[in-house]
Design a protein around this motif. Structure first.
Motif, PDB file in Angstrom:
ATOM      1  N   ARG A 115      67.484  25.158  29.704  1.00 24.32           N
ATOM      2  CA  ARG A 115      66.743  25.606  28.525  1.00 24.32           C
ATOM      3  C   ARG A 115      65.647  24.577  28.227  1.00 24.32           C
ATOM      4  O   ARG A 115      65.828  23.379  28.450  1.00 24.32           O
ATOM      5  CB  ARG A 115      67.660  25.738  27.318  1.00 24.32           C
ATOM      6  N   ALA A 172      71.809  29.377  27.192  1.00 24.46           N
ATOM      7  CA  ALA A 172      72.429  28.058  27.088  1.00 24.46           C
ATOM      8  C   ALA A 172      73.942  28.231  27.135  1.00 24.46           C
ATOM      9  O   ALA A 172      74.590  28.460  26.110  1.00 24.46           O
ATOM     10  CB  ALA A 172      72.002  27.357  25.812  1.00 24.46           C
ATOM     11  N   TYR A 223      62.900  28.640  29.107  1.00 21.82           N
ATOM     12  CA  TYR A 223      63.868  28.121  30.062  1.00 21.82           C
ATOM     13  C   TYR A 223      63.164  27.945  31.394  1.00 21.82           C
ATOM     14  O   TYR A 223      62.020  28.381  31.577  1.00 21.82           O
ATOM     15  CB  TYR A 223      65.087  29.041  30.177  1.00 21.82           C
TER      16      TYR A 223
END
Length: 527
Positions: A301, A273, A307
């Motif tokens: 994500r 992230a 993800y």
């Protein structure tokens, strides 16, 4: 007993074939997956978020479930939409490792070197001093994380022009680059053109030796911009197993078949992230949304610790590190959030920490769910007195945006349609009850109708797509043609309403980026 993990060595013996198997297969139970739970997942995706085109579930490196809804199949590539972005970001990773560019390179400095004229005073004349200053601080990293500084997505305006790079630079920035997330496909295009200009080859060719060939990915296509560059942010087509293999590559830190394929550290960097996300920026974040968990380098994500790369209408490469699993999906759905919710609801409970007991009943349920996946054409009357009376007669059209001059219908066991366009004559065959697979003329995806060369089918002038074509008469005076595109998440429906000596033609795509409706045409029956 569970299969030895050494058996995960990819099988590249058929890697020259489109859709070739490269991952080993296993029963779900051997890899700690409840087959009954996967059966429920398949049924739910097919019934609650139609339409599912394909699904592949990988656990501990083994494919434990795979399904294609006929007429889709393992050897057909499928348009990925924005899932293409993950491949483009990987190209940036390779270019960085090779010294062609760096994440902190300033865009204007790269462009001054790679694209003479694009950052001249004349080219940027529409930007005020503040916008120019912001543009001067825009980095490659900011393009990767969708934090270019635009207040709203400029992609529609950019793609309306002929030079997409120039169009991007002409859109003024409102925020300091790196601080404001706005989903921005045009930014991905800029990345793609930068890599192609720096490498001196197209994106497909650049990735061929670095990514595609090591993973056994063949038959990839990518749409081109008006200036001839692979578009990067969308337009790539690949098979379901190609997506599963990509997910495995990221899950294994960029290693495939014992080889470091992605530059070391890139998988972790791209999937982390990097910035807060949300369609409208952090202020609109929703903790329950899979689009508000953070954004990496052209990857989202997900909730539940994973993800993904994803593309419009339900194209997914889901990576679940906590479960050591990958899920590849192609589909045609209007609500991707509902689609993901189904995955979480049914798949997560199906994972167990260890091997499960043999479950013949569960496997039978899974087999039945997979075998039941079909996307049959509409059913209805195969003929009509109106159609029989019009058989062989020419329906002529005035000049129109589709370039269609006339149509001749010859009904039968399968209907034959002769369509005359400005560029030539096209013959189509429409089945009744069962579709007939064939190439059909199509506009370039996402744009107004254009004419293009087609090296696959050896034709020029009209763009072509493989499709399953069928026809019915749902009403005595209404002829309906259904064209299911076999490499895209789209179905085209065309209605021809017969009234005396005239025919009114309407129709459109079920799902499309923008307005998928066709122009209404009114034809005159001759003879």
């Amino acid at each position: 007993m569970a299969l030895d993990l050494d058996d995960r060595t990819p099988d590249l013996s058929r890697a020259s074939d489109v859709g070739a198997r490269r991952l080993p297969r296993s029963t779900p139970e051997q890899q700690g997956v409840d087959p009954g739970g996967v059966a429920r997942l398949v049924r739910a995706l097919a019934s609650e978020a139609p339409e599912l085109h394909s699904l592949m579930l990988v656990r501990h490196g083994f494919v434990v479930a795979e399904a294609w809804a006929a007429p889709f199949s393992s050897d057909r590539t499928h348009l990925l939409y924005s899932l293409s972005k993950t491949f483009t970001a990987s190209a940036v990773g390779f270019a960085r490792a090779e010294g062609l560019l760096d994440l902190d390179d300033l865009l204007v400095e790269l462009l001054a070197r790679l694209t003479p004229g694009h950052v001249s005073d004349e080219a940027l004349g529409g930007l005020d001093a503040g916008a120019r200053a912001l543009l001067g601080r825009l980095r490659v990293r900011d393009l990767l994380t969708m934090t270019s500084g635009h207040d709203a997505d400029p992609s529609e305006a950019v793609f309306a022009g002929e030079d997409w790079l120039a169009g991007f630079l002409a859109q003024p920035l409102a925020h300091e680059p790196g601080t404001h997330f706005v989903y921005n496909t045009a930014a991905t295009y800029v990345l793609a053109e930068l890599v192609q200009r720096a490498a001196g080859v197209g994106l497909v060719e650049y990735l061929r030796l670095r990514l595609y060939e090591p993973l056994g990915i063949v038959g990839v296509t990518w749409e081109l911009s008006p200036t001839g560059y692979e578009v990067g942010g969308f337009g790539m087509s690949a098979t379901t197993e190609d997506l599963a293999v990509l997910g495995e590559l990221f899950l294994r830190d960029g290693v495939w078949a014992g080889r470091q394929v992605l530059p070391e550290g890139w998988a972790a960097l791209a999937s982390a992230a990097q910035v807060p996300s949300g369609w409208g920026g952090p202020a609109e974040d929703d903790s329950d949304s899979d689009w508000s968990q953070g954004y990496g380098f052209q990857m989202w994500r997900s909730r539940h610790g994973g993800y993904r790369g994803d593309g419009a209408f339900g194209q997914y490469c889901l990576v679940l590190p906590e479960q050591d699993a990958v899920v590849a999906i192609t589909a045609s759905v209007p609500d991707m959030g509902a689609q993901l919710a189904i995955v979480w609801e049914h798949l997560l409970p199906a994972f167990a920490p260890d091997e499960l007991p043999d479950d013949p009943a569960g496997r039978a349920a899974l087999a039945a769910a997979v075998d039941g996946l079909r996307l049959d054409p509409p059913q209805g009357p195969a003929s009509s007195a109106v159609g029989d009376a019009a058989a062989g007669r020419r329906v002529a059209f005035a000049a129109n945006p589709a370039g269609l001059r006339s149509v001749v219908l010859r009904p039968g066991v399968t209907d034959e349609l002769e369509l005359t366009f400005d560029e030539g004559v096209v013959a189509l065959v429409a089945g009744h009850g069962e579709a007939v697979n064939q190439p059909v003329p199509m506009p370039a995806h996402g744009n107004a109708p254009v004419l293009q060369a087609d090296p696959v089918h050896g034709r020029t002038g009209i763009g072509w797509q493989d499709a399953a074509v069928s026809a019915i008469w749902p009403e005595p005076d209404l002829y309906r043609i259904t064209v299911r595109l076999l490499g895209m998440p789209h179905t085209l429906t065309i209605d021809a309403r017969w009234s005396g000596s005239s025919v009114t033609v309407t129709g459109g795509f079920d799902l499309w980026m923008g307005d998928g409706r066709l122009p209404t045409l009114i034809g005159t029956i001759e003879g």
